[in-house]
Write a protein that holds these residues in place. Structure first.
Motif, PDB file in Angstrom:
ATOM      1  N   LEU A 131       0.826  -1.197   0.000  1.00 62.95           N
ATOM      2  CA  LEU A 131       0.000   0.000   0.000  1.00 62.95           C
ATOM      3  C   LEU A 131       0.865   1.253   0.000  1.00 62.95           C
ATOM      4  O   LEU A 131       0.594   2.209  -0.746  1.00 62.95           O
ATOM      5  CB  LEU A 131      -0.922  -0.005   1.219  1.00 62.95           C
ATOM      6  CG  LEU A 131      -1.797   1.241   1.403  1.00 62.95           C
ATOM      7  CD1 LEU A 131      -2.838   1.348   0.288  1.00 62.95           C
ATOM      8  CD2 LEU A 131      -2.489   1.214   2.776  1.00 62.95           C
ATOM      9  N   LYS A 132       1.882   1.263   0.818  1.00 66.38           N
ATOM     10  CA  LYS A 132       2.776   2.424   0.911  1.00 66.38           C
ATOM     11  C   LYS A 132       3.393   2.736  -0.452  1.00 66.38           C
ATOM     12  O   LYS A 132       3.404   3.894  -0.897  1.00 66.38           O
ATOM     13  CB  LYS A 132       3.876   2.147   1.938  1.00 66.38           C
ATOM     14  CG  LYS A 132       4.908   3.256   2.111  1.00 66.38           C
ATOM     15  CD  LYS A 132       5.881   2.901   3.225  1.00 66.38           C
ATOM     16  CE  LYS A 132       6.943   3.978   3.419  1.00 66.38           C
ATOM     17  NZ  LYS A 132       7.904   4.038   2.289  1.00 66.38           N
ATOM     18  N   THR A 133       3.905   1.725  -1.137  1.00 65.32           N
ATOM     19  CA  THR A 133       4.510   1.926  -2.455  1.00 65.32           C
ATOM     20  C   THR A 133       3.478   2.429  -3.453  1.00 65.32           C
ATOM     21  O   THR A 133       3.735   3.362  -4.230  1.00 65.32           O
ATOM     22  CB  THR A 133       5.139   0.616  -2.962  1.00 65.32           C
ATOM     23  OG1 THR A 133       6.155   0.200  -2.048  1.00 65.32           O
ATOM     24  CG2 THR A 133       5.739   0.799  -4.344  1.00 65.32           C
ATOM     25  N   GLU A 134       2.288   1.814  -3.429  1.00 63.60           N
ATOM     26  CA  GLU A 134       1.210   2.205  -4.337  1.00 63.60           C
ATOM     27  C   GLU A 134       0.842   3.678  -4.145  1.00 63.60           C
ATOM     28  O   GLU A 134       0.709   4.441  -5.117  1.00 63.60           O
ATOM     29  CB  GLU A 134      -0.008   1.316  -4.082  1.00 63.60           C
ATOM     30  CG  GLU A 134      -1.245   1.683  -4.886  1.00 63.60           C
ATOM     31  CD  GLU A 134      -1.201   1.182  -6.314  1.00 63.60           C
ATOM     32  OE1 GLU A 134      -1.966   1.699  -7.141  1.00 63.60           O
ATOM     33  OE2 GLU A 134      -0.383   0.283  -6.613  1.00 63.60           O
ATOM     34  N   LEU A 135       0.679   4.104  -2.900  1.00 65.85           N
ATOM     35  CA  LEU A 135       0.254   5.471  -2.629  1.00 65.85           C
ATOM     36  C   LEU A 135       1.343   6.482  -2.948  1.00 65.85           C
ATOM     37  O   LEU A 135       1.055   7.583  -3.445  1.00 65.85           O
ATOM     38  CB  LEU A 135      -0.165   5.603  -1.156  1.00 65.85           C
ATOM     39  CG  LEU A 135      -1.449   4.859  -0.772  1.00 65.85           C
ATOM     40  CD1 LEU A 135      -1.706   4.992   0.725  1.00 65.85           C
ATOM     41  CD2 LEU A 135      -2.640   5.377  -1.568  1.00 65.85           C
ATOM     42  N   VAL A 140       2.649  11.051  -6.650  1.00 62.00           N
ATOM     43  CA  VAL A 140       3.541  11.702  -7.619  1.00 62.00           C
ATOM     44  C   VAL A 140       2.808  11.900  -8.944  1.00 62.00           C
ATOM     45  O   VAL A 140       2.870  12.972  -9.561  1.00 62.00           O
ATOM     46  CB  VAL A 140       4.821  10.868  -7.832  1.00 62.00           C
ATOM     47  CG1 VAL A 140       5.619  11.403  -9.012  1.00 62.00           C
ATOM     48  CG2 VAL A 140       5.677  10.887  -6.570  1.00 62.00           C
ATOM     49  N   LYS A 141       2.096  10.868  -9.391  1.00 59.69           N
ATOM     50  CA  LYS A 141       1.353  10.949 -10.651  1.00 59.69           C
ATOM     51  C   LYS A 141       0.298  12.051 -10.590  1.00 59.69           C
ATOM     52  O   LYS A 141       0.142  12.835 -11.536  1.00 59.69           O
ATOM     53  CB  LYS A 141       0.706   9.602 -10.948  1.00 59.69           C
ATOM     54  CG  LYS A 141       0.032   9.513 -12.312  1.00 59.69           C
ATOM     55  CD  LYS A 141      -0.586   8.141 -12.515  1.00 59.69           C
ATOM     56  CE  LYS A 141       0.449   7.036 -12.424  1.00 59.69           C
ATOM     57  NZ  LYS A 141      -0.141   5.694 -12.633  1.00 59.69           N
ATOM     58  N   GLU A 142      -0.426  12.118  -9.480  1.00 53.91           N
ATOM     59  CA  GLU A 142      -1.456  13.145  -9.353  1.00 53.91           C
ATOM     60  C   GLU A 142      -0.853  14.544  -9.370  1.00 53.91           C
ATOM     61  O   GLU A 142      -1.343  15.433 -10.074  1.00 53.91           O
ATOM     62  CB  GLU A 142      -2.240  12.939  -8.053  1.00 53.91           C
ATOM     63  CG  GLU A 142      -3.234  11.798  -8.101  1.00 53.91           C
ATOM     64  CD  GLU A 142      -4.185  11.786  -6.932  1.00 53.91           C
ATOM     65  OE1 GLU A 142      -5.300  11.266  -7.102  1.00 53.91           O
ATOM     66  OE2 GLU A 142      -3.824  12.296  -5.846  1.00 53.91           O
ATOM     67  N   PHE A 145       1.152  15.267 -12.964  1.00 53.68           N
ATOM     68  CA  PHE A 145       0.491  15.152 -14.257  1.00 53.68           C
ATOM     69  C   PHE A 145      -1.006  15.461 -14.219  1.00 53.68           C
ATOM     70  O   PHE A 145      -1.490  16.290 -14.994  1.00 53.68           O
ATOM     71  CB  PHE A 145       0.709  13.744 -14.833  1.00 53.68           C
ATOM     72  CG  PHE A 145       2.156  13.378 -14.988  1.00 53.68           C
ATOM     73  CD1 PHE A 145       2.928  13.939 -15.994  1.00 53.68           C
ATOM     74  CD2 PHE A 145       2.757  12.492 -14.098  1.00 53.68           C
ATOM     75  CE1 PHE A 145       4.269  13.630 -16.137  1.00 53.68           C
ATOM     76  CE2 PHE A 145       4.095  12.172 -14.228  1.00 53.68           C
ATOM     77  CZ  PHE A 145       4.860  12.737 -15.248  1.00 53.68           C
ATOM     78  N   VAL A 146      -1.737  14.801 -13.315  1.00 56.53           N
ATOM     79  CA  VAL A 146      -3.196  14.892 -13.358  1.00 56.53           C
ATOM     80  C   VAL A 146      -3.693  16.230 -12.827  1.00 56.53           C
ATOM     81  O   VAL A 146      -4.483  16.927 -13.495  1.00 56.53           O
ATOM     82  CB  VAL A 146      -3.841  13.734 -12.580  1.00 56.53           C
ATOM     83  CG1 VAL A 146      -5.361  13.834 -12.662  1.00 56.53           C
ATOM     84  CG2 VAL A 146      -3.372  12.401 -13.139  1.00 56.53           C
ATOM     85  N   PHE A 147      -3.272  16.614 -11.652  1.00 51.87           N
ATOM     86  CA  PHE A 147      -3.756  17.867 -11.084  1.00 51.87           C
ATOM     87  C   PHE A 147      -3.378  19.083 -11.926  1.00 51.87           C
ATOM     88  O   PHE A 147      -4.200  19.995 -12.097  1.00 51.87           O
ATOM     89  CB  PHE A 147      -3.273  18.014  -9.644  1.00 51.87           C
ATOM     90  CG  PHE A 147      -3.960  17.091  -8.660  1.00 51.87           C
ATOM     91  CD1 PHE A 147      -5.104  16.385  -9.019  1.00 51.87           C
ATOM     92  CD2 PHE A 147      -3.467  16.921  -7.370  1.00 51.87           C
ATOM     93  CE1 PHE A 147      -5.735  15.541  -8.126  1.00 51.87           C
ATOM     94  CE2 PHE A 147      -4.096  16.070  -6.466  1.00 51.87           C
ATOM     95  CZ  PHE A 147      -5.234  15.378  -6.843  1.00 51.87           C
ATOM     96  N   PRO A 148      -2.162  19.152 -12.469  1.00 57.20           N
ATOM     97  CA  PRO A 148      -1.862  20.282 -13.368  1.00 57.20           C
ATOM     98  C   PRO A 148      -2.793  20.335 -14.577  1.00 57.20           C
ATOM     99  O   PRO A 148      -3.175  21.433 -15.019  1.00 57.20           O
ATOM    100  CB  PRO A 148      -0.412  20.014 -13.791  1.00 57.20           C
ATOM    101  CG  PRO A 148       0.168  19.260 -12.645  1.00 57.20           C
ATOM    102  CD  PRO A 148      -0.933  18.367 -12.172  1.00 57.20           C
TER     103      PRO A 148
END
Length: 236
Positions: A131-135, A140-142, A145-148
């Protein structure tokens, strides 16, 4: 201002009631596990620390937790995307950035100390670190890339920018589902975070913080899956 402890409250009770008090105790080398069955003022005096300063710091940690809980209860359904994104980053992402490595230490500690008599802690250890690795990758992705992309649409209101933002959403929702499955498995393997008889303070605090992590993730994912993303998809 609510107070949940006094100078006579036992150290072990404070570390369970006051979020992140363990970090303060570790900084000042106050034993909250084996030596936690004594009033906080005795532990402070033993270390030659200023009692008023320590108690004020503990109260501040508690007040911060109360303020954050109140913020979570605000109505975010009509907030501008930029405000909602800032809230997710500064409330939920910051919490994860601070909590995930600290909680990793405790999940590993109870596995190392109690794993022989509680073999389910090995699976908890594996699930937690997945879970820690996934989050960590997800945040970082959010943020990169996504939020911008969503902010760009919020500023331009152009359909091309909305489509660009939407193209990134499916992957995030799949990652949210995977994180939810890992949380569900963690709850199952611990029988709903049921403590064994005679559990030490560290064991109790670890399970409590795992439940707090789960609760924060539910709120975090709700803001994105049920508010931010549907609004983005439904706009014309």
């Amino acid at each position: 201002m609510e107070t949940v402890f006094t100078r006579d409250t036992k150290v072990r009770d404070i570390v369970i009631r006051v979020p992140r008090s363990d970090e303060l105790f570790k900084t000042h080398k106050i034993d909250f596990c084996c030596g936690g069955n004594r009033p906080i003022h005795e532990a402070i005096e033993e270390k030659g620390l200023d009692e008023a300063s320590i108690l004020t710091s503990l109260q501040s940690l508690y007040d911060q937790a109360v303020d954050m809980k109140a913020l979570d209860e605000e109505d975010w359904t009509s907030a501008p995307y930029s405000i909602l994104i800032d809230h997710v980053i500064h409330r939920h992402h910051r919490y994860l950035v601070e909590e995930l490595p600290d909680l990793s230490f405790y999940v590993t500690k109870i596995f190392r100390v109690h794993g022989d008599s509680h073999p389910e802690l090995a699976e908890l250890h594996r699930l937690y670190h997945s879970l820690k690795t996934e989050l960590e990758h997800h945040m970082v992705k959010e943020e990169q890339f996504v939020f911008p992309a969503i902010r760009q649409y919020d500023e331009s209101n152009m359909e091309t920018d909305r489509s660009a933002a939407l193209s990134k959403i499916d992957e995030l929702e799949a990652e949210h589902e995977e994180a939810g499955n890992l949380l569900k498995q963690m709850r199952q393997v611990t029988s709903d975070f049921t403590l064994p008889e005679g559990a030490c303070t560290t064991y109790k605090m670890t399970f409590q913080r795992l439940e707090q992590l789960e609760s924060d993730m539910f709120q975090h994912v709700h803001l994105e899956n049920n508010i931010m993303f549907p609004r983005l998809a439904g706009e014309a």
